[in-house]
Design a protein around this motif. Structure first.
Motif, short mmCIF file in Angstrom:
data_model
loop_
_atom_site.label_atom_id
_atom_site.label_comp_id
_atom_site.label_asym_id
_atom_site.label_seq_id
_atom_site.Cartn_x
_atom_site.Cartn_y
_atom_site.Cartn_z
N GLY A 204 16.33 -80.75 45.28
CA GLY A 204 15.05 -80.54 44.62
C GLY A 204 15.23 -80.40 43.13
O GLY A 204 16.22 -80.88 42.56
N PRO A 205 14.30 -79.74 42.45
CA PRO A 205 14.45 -79.51 41.01
C PRO A 205 15.71 -78.71 40.72
O PRO A 205 16.10 -77.82 41.48
N ARG A 206 16.35 -79.04 39.61
CA ARG A 206 17.58 -78.36 39.25
C ARG A 206 17.28 -76.89 38.91
O ARG A 206 16.41 -76.62 38.10
N PRO A 207 17.98 -75.95 39.54
CA PRO A 207 17.64 -74.54 39.33
C PRO A 207 17.98 -74.06 37.93
O PRO A 207 18.88 -74.59 37.27
N GLY A 208 17.28 -73.04 37.50
CA GLY A 208 17.50 -72.44 36.20
C GLY A 208 18.42 -71.23 36.29
O GLY A 208 19.01 -70.94 37.33
N PRO A 209 18.52 -70.47 35.20
CA PRO A 209 19.45 -69.33 35.17
C PRO A 209 19.09 -68.20 36.11
O PRO A 209 19.92 -67.35 36.39
N GLU A 210 17.84 -68.18 36.61
CA GLU A 210 17.45 -67.10 37.51
C GLU A 210 18.10 -67.22 38.89
O GLU A 210 18.07 -66.28 39.68
N PHE A 211 18.69 -68.39 39.21
CA PHE A 211 19.32 -68.59 40.53
C PHE A 211 20.84 -68.43 40.48
O PHE A 211 21.50 -68.68 41.48
N CYS A 212 21.39 -68.01 39.34
CA CYS A 212 22.85 -67.97 39.22
C CYS A 212 23.48 -66.95 40.16
O CYS A 212 24.54 -67.21 40.74
N ALA A 213 22.87 -65.79 40.33
CA ALA A 213 23.46 -64.78 41.22
C ALA A 213 23.48 -65.28 42.66
O ALA A 213 24.47 -65.10 43.38
N ALA A 214 22.40 -65.93 43.12
CA ALA A 214 22.38 -66.46 44.49
C ALA A 214 23.39 -67.58 44.66
O ALA A 214 24.04 -67.69 45.71
N LEU A 215 23.55 -68.43 43.64
CA LEU A 215 24.56 -69.50 43.72
C LEU A 215 25.96 -68.91 43.79
O LEU A 215 26.82 -69.41 44.53
N GLY A 216 26.21 -67.84 43.03
CA GLY A 216 27.51 -67.18 43.11
C GLY A 216 27.77 -66.58 44.47
O GLY A 216 28.90 -66.57 44.95
N ALA A 217 26.72 -66.06 45.11
CA ALA A 217 26.89 -65.51 46.46
C ALA A 217 27.23 -66.60 47.47
O ALA A 217 28.00 -66.38 48.41
#
Length: 503
Positions: free
Chosen positions: A290-303
């Motif tokens: 989908g749309p490329r995520p922004g900085p607000e999704f960094c913690a979930a991506l790290g998890a």
């Protein structure tokens, strides 16, 4: 016949719980080693004031049900990440005995973290061996009621929580994967809806975490961090020798609106490159559908990395580990339920044998009971009179308690804590029955003492705020100004206030 291959070999679901929103990431690993990731933000908070509010469990469950239905999660295991609004992380680095001692002291102080809300706190920790002598430990603290609401909401949505970890730890894991802190420590600033959390990351590991004072707005954050940069560098040089080198960059992540408000300020006030941590662009094989995520999704991506690449990521503190150990289901009901046929047969056999014996000795038992009846009657009468006396005492104490005027000490403690500047600490808070308080503590500077007084004078609940005296003593780390401040509780013991700390 050729065996049909499974399109999806593994799935990782990570959700960052913020003050009002859920930032979710679902990562599917395909049989050709590709990883397809999707992101979605959902508002969860409606009437609940915070995550530990009793209404939070139902509102969280409704949001998780929407996510589970939209993404067909089934009974997936969740990787939960707590934003800085709900979690505090402390770091200890040193020799094994020093780390153990510091962790014990941190656990003793964790219940005084007022920013996490009232009530008991839940802890989660992990320790890794850096080398033969040095250990690196992480201790996470969260409100126990907030964790219970998370577990209840996930169970109602048909999901199971695997781990609950701090957001800053997950962000450092993502930074390490991207190689942004490979050659030297990086300054990480994670911004949330209501504040910010600052840390140092080196090769994916969190080295230090601190928070600006609660009164700090996002616009003031660059000035505060710039003033602490030298102190953070000295901390690394002295205590974290395995992370040698100067702080090389500033990495911003978290709330998108807050980042836009502070990005220019960091660039103007600090002579370091400022990066906004966005969706991974290198060192990963992720493809976003989908749309490329922004900085607000960094913690979930790290998890997600903790599950997708477990061999390349370090262990994280799990806030659910101790909570699950405390609430573990007893084993005896499970054993009884499993082996009830055998137990029933044994009980029937024992009852048949015991019935015969009971008939033979029934008469003797009745005679013994009659002989013992009189002492039991006297004992019952004594207990009845004692119960009446205890009831009268309880009613008297309740009436006295209702008549006694009690200050709201939890609100007073929270007020004093919010007024403390960063370099000021309290050693004692003394109070008498007339509503007079004496605050004894110390500060690295005289300015900190008078800044503390100015903040106290702005609260209408405190009156007659004044400095009784100060004196400078020499500590091992430098001069320290000890002080004593007196004040009165407005509205208690006949003391009134006008909202400026004066009667």
């Amino acid at each position: 016949m050729k065996r049909k291959s499974n399109k999806s070999l593994a799935r990782s679901v990570a959700i960052e719980v913020c003050h009002s929103t859920l930032h979710a990431v679902v990562c599917d690993q395909r049989d050709d080693q590709r990883r397809e990731a999707r992101t979605h933000a959902v508002n969860w908070r409606q009437a609940a004031r915070n995550l530990h509010d009793p209404a939070a469990a139902g509102e969280l469950a409704a949001a998780l049900k929407r996510l589970a239905a939209e993404w067909k999660l089934g009974h997936a295991a969740l990787q939960i990440v707590l934003s800085p609004d709900h979690c505090v992380t402390r770091v200890s680095i040193g020799k094994a005995e020093e780390v153990r001692q510091e962790l014990r002291e941190l656990e003793e102080r964790c219940h005084s973290y007022l920013l996490l809300g009232g009530g008991p706190k839940s802890l989660g920790g992990c320790v890794r061996q850096v080398d033969a002598k040095v250990q690196h430990a992480l201790l996470a603290v969260a409100n126990q009621r907030a964790l219970s609401n998370l577990v209840d909401a996930a169970a109602e949505a048909g999901l199971k929580i695997d781990i609950v970890e701090p957001g800053l730890v997950a962000v450092c894991r993502l930074i390490g994967k991207l190689g942004l802190d490979a050659t030297g420590p990086g300054l990480v600033v994670q911004l949330s809806e209501r504040g910010a959390e600052v840390g140092l990351s080196y090769q994916g590991q969190l080295l230090i975490e601190y928070r600006p004072v609660a009164r700090t707005s996002h616009e003031q954050l660059p000035d505060i961090v710039a003033g602490h940069l030298g102190r953070l560098q000295r901390y690394c040089d002295r205590y974290v020798r395995f992370a040698a080198g100067p702080i090389g960059r500033i990495i911003l992540c978290g709330n998108r609106q807050a980042i836009e408000a502070v990005r220019a300020g960091f660039a103007d006030r600090m002579k370091l490159p400022v990066d906004v941590l966005d969706a991974p662009q290198g060192n990963t094989t992720w493809e976003f559908t989908g749309p490329r995520p922004g900085p607000e999704f960094c913690a979930a991506l790290g998890a997600c990395l903790r599950v997708v690449e477990p061999d390349q990521t370090a262990e994280a503190p799990n806030l659910l580990a101790r909570l699950r150990a405390q609430t573990r289901e007893p084993i005896m009901p499970l054993v009884t339920k499993t082996f009830w046929p055998v137990a029933a047969a044994l009980v029937i056999g024992a009852a048949s044998w015991g019935g015969t014996w009971w008939q033979q000795h029934e008469c003797s038992l009745l005679e013994a009971a009659v002989e013992k009846f009189e002492p039991q009657r006297r004992q019952a009468s004594l207990l009845r009179r004692k119960s009446v006396c205890d009831l009268e005492k309880t009613e008297l104490l309740a009436a006295l308690s209702k008549a006694i005027q009690r200050p709201a000490w939890d609100q007073i403690s929270a007020t004093i804590a919010r007024c403390l500047p960063e370099d000021v600490w309290l050693d004692a808070v003394l109070a008498d029955g007339e509503g007079h308080l004496r605050l004894q503590g110390a500060s690295h500077t005289n300015d900190g003492v008078y800044e503390f007084v100015r903040w106290l004078q702005q609260y209408p609940s405190l009156a007659q705020v004044a400095v009784n005296g100060t004196r400078t003593i020499q500590e091992t780390h430098g001069p320290v100004t000890q002080f004593e401040i007196s004040c009165d509780l407005a509205g208690y013991g006949g003391v009134a206030g006008d909202g400026h700390g004066k009667p």
